[in-house]
Design a protein around this motif. Structure first.
Motif, PDB file in Angstrom:
ATOM      1  N   ALA A  73     -29.124  31.241  41.851  1.00 55.43           N
ATOM      2  CA  ALA A  73     -30.056  31.553  40.672  1.00 55.43           C
ATOM      3  C   ALA A  73     -31.536  31.781  41.214  1.00 55.43           C
ATOM      4  O   ALA A  73     -32.089  30.946  41.902  1.00 55.43           O
ATOM      5  CB  ALA A  73     -29.994  30.627  39.443  1.00 55.43           C
ATOM      6  N   ASP A  74     -32.104  32.727  40.496  1.00 58.69           N
ATOM      7  CA  ASP A  74     -33.463  33.090  40.707  1.00 58.69           C
ATOM      8  C   ASP A  74     -34.173  33.761  39.597  1.00 58.69           C
ATOM      9  O   ASP A  74     -34.594  34.904  39.571  1.00 58.69           O
ATOM     10  CB  ASP A  74     -33.987  33.836  41.941  1.00 58.69           C
ATOM     11  CG  ASP A  74     -35.273  33.826  42.486  1.00 58.69           C
ATOM     12  OD1 ASP A  74     -36.000  33.126  41.636  1.00 58.69           O
ATOM     13  OD2 ASP A  74     -35.641  34.680  43.469  1.00 58.69           O
ATOM     14  N   THR A  75     -34.284  33.168  38.347  1.00 63.21           N
ATOM     15  CA  THR A  75     -34.750  33.771  37.192  1.00 63.21           C
ATOM     16  C   THR A  75     -35.981  32.794  36.881  1.00 63.21           C
ATOM     17  O   THR A  75     -35.984  32.045  37.265  1.00 63.21           O
ATOM     18  CB  THR A  75     -33.538  33.802  35.936  1.00 63.21           C
ATOM     19  OG1 THR A  75     -33.216  32.623  35.806  1.00 63.21           O
ATOM     20  CG2 THR A  75     -32.434  34.494  36.717  1.00 63.21           C
ATOM     21  N   ALA A  76     -36.469  33.288  35.408  1.00 60.71           N
ATOM     22  CA  ALA A  76     -37.536  32.432  34.902  1.00 60.71           C
ATOM     23  C   ALA A  76     -37.173  31.173  34.508  1.00 60.71           C
ATOM     24  O   ALA A  76     -37.755  30.327  34.408  1.00 60.71           O
ATOM     25  CB  ALA A  76     -38.079  33.377  33.692  1.00 60.71           C
ATOM     26  N   THR A  77     -35.745  31.140  34.151  1.00 61.90           N
ATOM     27  CA  THR A  77     -35.456  29.746  33.719  1.00 61.90           C
ATOM     28  C   THR A  77     -34.533  28.877  34.638  1.00 61.90           C
ATOM     29  O   THR A  77     -34.173  27.692  34.155  1.00 61.90           O
ATOM     30  CB  THR A  77     -34.657  29.929  32.399  1.00 61.90           C
ATOM     31  OG1 THR A  77     -33.393  30.798  32.460  1.00 61.90           O
ATOM     32  CG2 THR A  77     -35.510  30.434  31.149  1.00 61.90           C
ATOM     33  N   ALA A  78     -33.784  29.405  35.632  1.00 64.13           N
ATOM     34  CA  ALA A  78     -33.023  28.869  36.621  1.00 64.13           C
ATOM     35  C   ALA A  78     -33.316  29.124  37.957  1.00 64.13           C
ATOM     36  O   ALA A  78     -33.639  30.439  38.245  1.00 64.13           O
ATOM     37  CB  ALA A  78     -31.382  29.094  36.230  1.00 64.13           C
ATOM     38  N   HIS A  79     -33.143  28.241  38.831  1.00 65.81           N
ATOM     39  CA  HIS A  79     -33.616  28.355  40.349  1.00 65.81           C
ATOM     40  C   HIS A  79     -32.735  27.534  41.024  1.00 65.81           C
ATOM     41  O   HIS A  79     -32.737  26.293  40.921  1.00 65.81           O
ATOM     42  CB  HIS A  79     -35.194  28.310  40.433  1.00 65.81           C
ATOM     43  CG  HIS A  79     -35.692  28.477  41.955  1.00 65.81           C
ATOM     44  ND1 HIS A  79     -36.305  27.681  42.611  1.00 65.81           N
ATOM     45  CD2 HIS A  79     -35.517  29.573  42.782  1.00 65.81           C
ATOM     46  CE1 HIS A  79     -36.393  27.933  43.912  1.00 65.81           C
ATOM     47  NE2 HIS A  79     -35.949  29.305  44.072  1.00 65.81           N
ATOM     48  N   GLY A  80     -32.402  28.101  42.496  1.00 63.62           N
ATOM     49  CA  GLY A  80     -31.590  27.305  43.347  1.00 63.62           C
ATOM     50  C   GLY A  80     -29.966  27.642  43.450  1.00 63.62           C
ATOM     51  O   GLY A  80     -29.548  28.911  43.003  1.00 63.62           O
TER      52      GLY A  80
END
Length: 562
Positions: free
Chosen positions: A239-246
């Motif tokens: 994930a690489d969004t404004a709310t989730a990453h990793g």
């Protein structure tokens, strides 16, 4: 000095009058993004980094170059644009990493819904202020970015069904959740793409990847994946969004429903020499009704001890479940039998049997001797042709004789090779010469082999015309014993001067021969020896052969002593 610290302390030779004045009057410098200290500013601040395991925490390096001074406090504020979201009045220095300061666990940042100060998931600027024990204070704006986003967490990867021969496909399922910073609460990640990868462990097709999208609960099920061999699975999401990453990955092995069969088979022989062929025939059935299994692959091959198949071929069963496979004996391998096993992935079953495939052997280092008394001695060793380090059990060897070296070979002696070394010794008495060879008959372990043929020869000798006299002879008188020593010459005999000839006497009523004297024959082979008459008895000559002649013993003559 760390690279981070060195970069932060890069000296800017052109310093503005305002910054210099602020340093001299207040002891405080405020740094914007990319601003570096100018001498003599002693306090430095590194880059603020979000904690990898808990995104409600961050840490930063701070130091002072003022002589005898220490950093006494580090504080920070988190902001979105110009709006301050929250302030952390004191970061705690890490006992195991001096000079690094971290948000205390008690002050972990949380969302407002979790009774925290951060209004929403996202990324926030971090400003850090550090002060040393001499009063020098530095503030670094935009010291780092707080990654206050969800951390993807994939749950356990499971099979939705167990693939079988009837249905060789599988679906996988898992759940994708997002871990909230601070609280650690898990919330579903909806409409997120999860990739399912099938990997094989053997020489089988390349990995296959399929994707699926999570539902409102974060659950996701893969499309059907074709399964034709053992496999491992993994599910991944990035994930690489404004709310989730990793990224997150989970793994699972494969469970199948086997299809057990009964294989009955036999070989048309029990021993197979290298290059020869054996035929394995059999039938494959399933269940208590012994239903024929049509169109399944059966792997038929030689067994190499506990190492599995040495050579093999794959055949397919016919409508009645029957199969036939021809196997050719390999060169250089000593094998333990044959087996027929199911080669289809889901099918399980095996039959096996004994089939000796001897390794090729050779008789090496043969030495043959023929003694003057007619004793033949042959030594050597049995060896494996392709495996020079092979250990031998006791293998049979026999000594064979032929008059012409081509035909009429007959066994005249036998023995067993020595354990491990393969060495042997064979002997036979009473030989008059001829061709000799060593023969190793075929066994389950080693093939038939022959040593070289050796021609062993000696010339026969004899003492003829033996006469002892006079007869009768007076006790104490002289007995004269004479004879002629000859050697074989073609089909006849000729005089042989030769070596010494010994005279022996056996008294009347005795069984023991006693040596009396010796003499050397004249050029015509004649020998005459004289001795004192003591008892009635029998006289004889013995000739000891040399390296080219046999021993010989003459006839006897009796003399009456009065």
């Amino acid at each position: 000095m760390s690279a981070e610290r060195a970069l932060t302390r890069t000296v800017t030779r052109t310093v503005s009058l305002i910054a210099t004045t602020a340093l001299l009057t207040t002891g405080t410098v405020v740094l914007g993004a990319g601003t570096a200290f100018a001498d003599p500013a002693p306090v430095g601040i590194g880059r603020a980094v979000t904690d990898g395991a808990q995104r409600g925490l961050f840490s930063v390096n701070a130091w002072t170059d003022a002589t005898g001074a220490d950093i006494v406090s580090v504080s920070a504020r988190v902001r979105s644009g110009s709006d301050v979201v929250t302030e952390i009045p004191a970061l705690a220095e890490q006992s195991w990493d001096k000079g690094r300061f971290r948000v205390p666990e008690s002050a972990v940042l949380k969302l407002t819904e979790d009774q925290g100060a951060v209004p929403a998931l996202g990324r926030y600027a971090i400003d850090v202020t550090a002060k040393d024990s001499k009063g020098y204070t530095t503030t670094r704006q935009d010291a780092g970015v707080l990654d206050f986003t969800l951390t993807p967490r994939l749950g356990e990867l499971k099979q939705e069904n167990t693939p079988s021969r009837e249905n060789p496909r599988v679906r996988l399922r898992t759940t994708l959740m997002g871990e909230q910073p601070g609280s650690g609460h898990l919330v579903p990640l909806e409409d997120a793409t999860v990739t399912f990868v099938r990997t094989y462990t053997g020489d089988t097709p390349d990995p296959v990847a399929v994707t699926a999208v999570t539902d409102g609960s974060g659950a996701v099920t893969s499309p059907e994946i074709d399964i034709r061999d053992w496999a491992n699975f993994r599910a991944t999401h990035t994930a690489d969004t404004a709310t989730a990453h990793g990224s997150s990955t989970t793994y699972e092995g494969l469970t199948i429903t086997p299809y057990p069969v009964k294989i009955t088979a036999k070989s048309d022989r029990t021993r197979l020499l290298p290059g020869a062929s054996a035929t394995i025939t059999g039938r494959v059935t399933h269940g208590t009704a012994n239903t024929p299994v049509e169109g399944t692959d059966i792997r038929v091959g030689f067994l190499n001890g506990g190492a599995g198949h040495a050579t093999h071929k794959t055949v397919r069963t016919d409508a009645d479940g029957r199969f036939t496979a021809g196997l050719t004996g390999p060169t250089g391998l000593s094998l333990s039998g044959w087996s027929a096993r199911a080669a289809e992935f889901y099918v399980s079953g095996e039959a096996s049997g004994k089939l000796a495939v001897p390794a090729e052997s050779a008789v090496r280092g043969v030495r043959s001797t023929l003694a003057a008394d007619g004793l033949v001695t042959v030594t050597g060793a049995l060896a494996a042709v392709y495996d020079r380090g092979a250990a031998f059990s006791e293998e049979p060897v026999q000594l064979e004789h032929s008059k012409d070296g081509r035909t009429g070979w007959k066994k005249v002696a036998s023995a067993k090779t020595a354990y491990w070394t393969g060495e042997f010794s064979l002997s036979v008495k009473g030989s008059t010469g001829g061709h000799y060879r060593v023969h190793h008959p075929a066994t389950d372990a080693y093939t038939e082999s022959f040593g070289p043929s050796h021609l062993l020869t000696r010339t026969a000798t004899r003492v003829t015309s033996v006469n002892a006299g006079p007869e009768p002879v007076t006790k104490g008188g002289t007995v004269t014993v004479s004879g002629v020593l000859q050697e074989k010459a073609g089909s006849g005999w000729k005089a042989y001067q030769g070596r010494a000839v010994d005279l022996y006497f056996k008294a009347k009523g005795s069984t023991k021969w006693s040596y009396v004297t010796w003499g050397r024959p004249a050029s015509n082979g004649r020998i005459t020896l004289k001795t004192k008459a003591v008892k009635d008895g029998t006289w004889t000559f013995r000739h000891a052969g040399d390296s080219k002649h046999f021993n010989s013993t003459s006839g006897t003559d009796y003399v009456d002593v009065r």
